[in-house]
Design a protein around this motif. Structure first.
Motif, PDB file in Angstrom:
ATOM      1  N   GLY A  83       0.815  -1.211   0.000  1.00 34.94           N
ATOM      2  CA  GLY A  83       0.000   0.000   0.000  1.00 34.94           C
ATOM      3  C   GLY A  83       0.846   1.258   0.000  1.00 34.94           C
ATOM      4  N   LEU A  84       1.932   1.254   0.757  1.00 30.35           N
ATOM      5  CA  LEU A  84       2.828   2.409   0.778  1.00 30.35           C
ATOM      6  C   LEU A  84       3.497   2.624  -0.576  1.00 30.35           C
ATOM      7  CD1 LEU A  84       4.465   1.955   4.304  1.00 30.35           C
ATOM      8  CD2 LEU A  84       2.881   3.774   3.599  1.00 30.35           C
ATOM      9  N   VAL A  85       3.873   1.529  -1.233  1.00 32.68           N
ATOM     10  CA  VAL A  85       4.472   1.650  -2.572  1.00 32.68           C
ATOM     11  C   VAL A  85       3.462   2.247  -3.544  1.00 32.68           C
ATOM     12  CG1 VAL A  85       5.381   0.353  -4.538  1.00 32.68           C
ATOM     13  CG2 VAL A  85       6.134  -0.210  -2.220  1.00 32.68           C
ATOM     14  N   VAL A  86       2.241   1.733  -3.521  1.00 35.74           N
ATOM     15  CA  VAL A  86       1.200   2.238  -4.425  1.00 35.74           C
ATOM     16  C   VAL A  86       0.911   3.708  -4.138  1.00 35.74           C
ATOM     17  CG1 VAL A  86      -1.237   2.002  -5.072  1.00 35.74           C
ATOM     18  CG2 VAL A  86       0.182  -0.040  -4.755  1.00 35.74           C
ATOM     19  N   TRP A  87       0.995   4.104  -2.888  1.00 41.76           N
ATOM     20  CA  TRP A  87       0.685   5.487  -2.511  1.00 41.76           C
ATOM     21  C   TRP A  87       1.831   6.441  -2.826  1.00 41.76           C
ATOM     22  CZ3 TRP A  87       1.126   7.509   3.129  1.00 41.76           C
ATOM     23  CH2 TRP A  87       0.686   8.844   3.193  1.00 41.76           C
ATOM     24  N   LYS A  88       3.057   6.061  -2.475  1.00 45.72           N
ATOM     25  CA  LYS A  88       4.150   7.016  -2.459  1.00 45.72           C
ATOM     26  C   LYS A  88       5.106   6.938  -3.650  1.00 45.72           C
ATOM     27  CE  LYS A  88       3.643   9.466   1.312  1.00 45.72           C
ATOM     28  NZ  LYS A  88       3.486  10.938   1.238  1.00 45.72           N
ATOM     29  N   VAL A  89       5.305   5.754  -4.229  1.00 45.52           N
ATOM     30  CA  VAL A  89       6.309   5.607  -5.280  1.00 45.52           C
ATOM     31  C   VAL A  89       5.773   6.194  -6.584  1.00 45.52           C
ATOM     32  CG1 VAL A  89       7.652   3.944  -6.626  1.00 45.52           C
ATOM     33  CG2 VAL A  89       7.359   3.622  -4.162  1.00 45.52           C
ATOM     34  N   HIS A  90       6.668   6.790  -7.349  1.00 43.89           N
ATOM     35  CA  HIS A  90       6.290   7.415  -8.624  1.00 43.89           C
ATOM     36  C   HIS A  90       5.534   6.423  -9.521  1.00 43.89           C
ATOM     37  CE1 HIS A  90       6.521   9.773 -12.288  1.00 43.89           C
ATOM     38  NE2 HIS A  90       7.022   8.716 -12.907  1.00 43.89           N
ATOM     39  N   GLY A  91       4.413   6.858 -10.044  1.00 42.13           N
ATOM     40  CA  GLY A  91       3.613   6.017 -10.934  1.00 42.13           C
ATOM     41  C   GLY A  91       2.618   5.152 -10.219  1.00 42.13           C
ATOM     42  N   HIS A  92       2.670   5.112  -8.883  1.00 42.54           N
ATOM     43  CA  HIS A  92       1.698   4.361  -8.069  1.00 42.54           C
ATOM     44  C   HIS A  92       1.610   2.887  -8.469  1.00 42.54           C
ATOM     45  CE1 HIS A  92       0.575   8.248  -6.469  1.00 42.54           C
ATOM     46  NE2 HIS A  92       0.347   8.685  -7.703  1.00 42.54           N
ATOM     47  N   ALA A  93       2.744   2.310  -8.864  1.00 41.16           N
ATOM     48  CA  ALA A  93       2.836   0.885  -9.220  1.00 41.16           C
ATOM     49  C   ALA A  93       1.900   0.503 -10.350  1.00 41.16           C
ATOM     50  CB  ALA A  93       2.583   0.007  -7.984  1.00 41.16           C
ATOM     51  N   GLY A  94       1.658   1.433 -11.254  1.00 38.27           N
ATOM     52  CA  GLY A  94       0.860   1.119 -12.428  1.00 38.27           C
ATOM     53  C   GLY A  94      -0.638   1.253 -12.186  1.00 38.27           C
ATOM     54  N   PRO A  95      -1.428   0.918 -13.189  1.00 35.68           N
ATOM     55  CA  PRO A  95      -2.881   1.049 -13.063  1.00 35.68           C
ATOM     56  C   PRO A  95      -3.469   0.019 -12.109  1.00 35.68           C
ATOM     57  CG  PRO A  95      -2.310   0.007 -15.146  1.00 35.68           C
ATOM     58  CD  PRO A  95      -1.018   0.446 -14.515  1.00 35.68           C
TER      59      PRO A  95
END
Length: 435
Positions: A81-93
């Motif tokens: 969840g943190l990766v999807v929230w904070k990392v550039h691109g939100h881990a894709g669609p």
């Protein structure tokens, strides 16, 4: 008087001049696709060892205890969840809206997508690497190809990235060619590129992807030697009862999986009522932990290694336990994909089909295990993927005997009638199932 004379048609031009320049890019993309897949898988395996062996040993708890399963999957949900929230691109669609082969994403999205994939694979989430790795390789192949040859067709680079990945996933180019053939049939047909030239034939279009798939498959075999063949008794003289069993079991697998398909948009809607991706994916991790406790350790992870363990001793589990595993695995796929974990559905669906097939054999011993397992896998994959060739190919490579292929071809037909035209396990941006 109507002039019936037709203008002379020039002889077809040889495609060799157009195809030969594609050989080197296809080889590079195929090898690169396999290396990315292997690298992500190795990273996930290293982290998996830490989470499920090193850490529980260090704190003195059982790795498959209810408390540890709940803890690791909940923490995995928070991390993803943190990766999807904070990392550039939100881990894709949103993974609920993606298929195996989609339009290329921006290359800047790839690192976040791969990080979320590694965390999910290592943490025991019931999803495979196929969708995110294919998306990453398509993005990188498209980015590279459009810079090396700006005027080249975009679809060619998409096909090379997809073919190289699928070839590496299965250790053979056949699956990649089958997937691309289905895509080409459903896509609009292009005409001749210039006056006097002929439209490309199917094999003209498959030439470069086949090289990429072959390069990816050979690279994977040399490094990892992937195998899908199960430890099942060989088919003992196929007969009419085996054909009847194949028809019934494949249809039963399709019906069971279609229950999950129909539930998918509702599960997705519930999770997306939450106002934040960290909340949604963390709750998904909690529910996955509960399902893991209910179904046992074999229902965790993507399912390939667990399938081998399941079939190594088919009598180790009762029919009820096997049915429970199949249902839990399908439910875990719904929760994982619906809540926002990144991953594919083919490999965990394969586990659900194998568990269902073994349950059928346990309930009706007259149904040979090879027939029960391969036909159940066929039916489940047809419902989940809606790709006939890939479902047939995957079921066939599990078979201990080539004599099963005719049975599988016939068993596919009624199962396909049950799933075609119905909602798919993929949503559009509005949350409505594709058909």
């Amino acid at each position: 008087m109507t002039d019936l004379a037709q203008p002379a048609v020039p002889p077809p031009a040889s495609p060799a001049r157009a195809l030969l320049p594609l050989v080197l890019p296809a080889l590079v993309i195929g090898v690169g696709s396999a290396l990315l897949l292997i690298g992500v898988s190795e990273a996930a395996d290293l982290l998996k060892d830490v989470l499920w062996e090193t850490l529980p040993d260090a704190v003195g708890v059982g790795p498959w205890s209810a408390g540890w399963i709940m803890t690791i999957l909940t923490v995995t949900g928070i991390a993803v969840g943190l990766v999807v929230w904070k990392v550039h691109g939100h881990a894709g669609p949103d993974p609920a809206t993606t298929g195996l082969v989609d339009a290329p994403m921006a290359p800047g999205v790839v690192p976040g997508l791969l990080l979320a994939t590694v965390l999910a694979l290592a943490g025991g989430v019931s999803l495979g690497p196929e969708n995110p790795i294919t998306a990453a390789n398509i993005a990188l192949a498209y980015w590279l190809g459009r810079r090396l040859s700006p005027g080249s067709p975009a679809q060619m680079w998409v096909a090379l990235g997809a073919a190289g990945t699928v070839g590496a996933l299965f250790g053979t180019p056949v699956a990649a060619v089958l997937i691309l053939t289905e895509s080409m049939v459903s896509a609009p047909r292009g005409g001749a590129s210039a006056e006097g030239e002929r439209a490309p034939t199917l094999w003209d279009q498959l030439f470069a992807p086949l090289i990429a798939a072959g390069a990816g498959g050979v690279t994977a075999v040399w490094i990892e030697a992937p195998t899908f063949r199960l430890n099942l008794p060989p088919l003992d003289s196929p007969s009419w009862p085996d054909l009847l069993a194949a028809l019934v079991v494949a249809s039963a697998g399709a019906v069971l999986a279609m229950v999950a398909v129909y539930a998918f948009p509702y599960v997705h809607r519930i999770y997306h009522l939450l106002p934040h991706p960290v909340l949604a994916i963390t709750l998904g991790g909690v529910v996955l932990g509960l399902l893991g406790v209910l179904g046992g350790r074999l229902t965790l992870f993507k399912g390939l290694e667990e399938v081998g363990e399941l079939t190594a001793d088919p009598t180790a589990h009762s029919a009820g336990a096997l049915v429970l595993m199949a249902v839990v695995k399908l439910a875990a796929i719904l929760v994982a994909c619906g809540s926002g974990f990144r991953g594919g559905r083919i490999f965990p669906s394969l586990f659900a089909g194998v568990a269902l097939g073994l349950a059928v054999h346990s309930l009706v011993p007259e149904v040979q295990p090879a027939v029960a397992v391969t036909c159940a896998v066929l039916g489940v994959l047809l419902a989940v993927t809606r790709q006939g060739w890939v479902s047939l190919f995957t079921a066939a490579i599990l078979a201990p005997d080539p004599g099963l292929l005719p049975l599988l071809c016939v068993a596919l037909l009624p199962a396909w009638l049950l799933v075609t035209g119905r909602p798919q396990m993929q949503l559009n941006d509005a949350g409505t199932p594709l058909r």
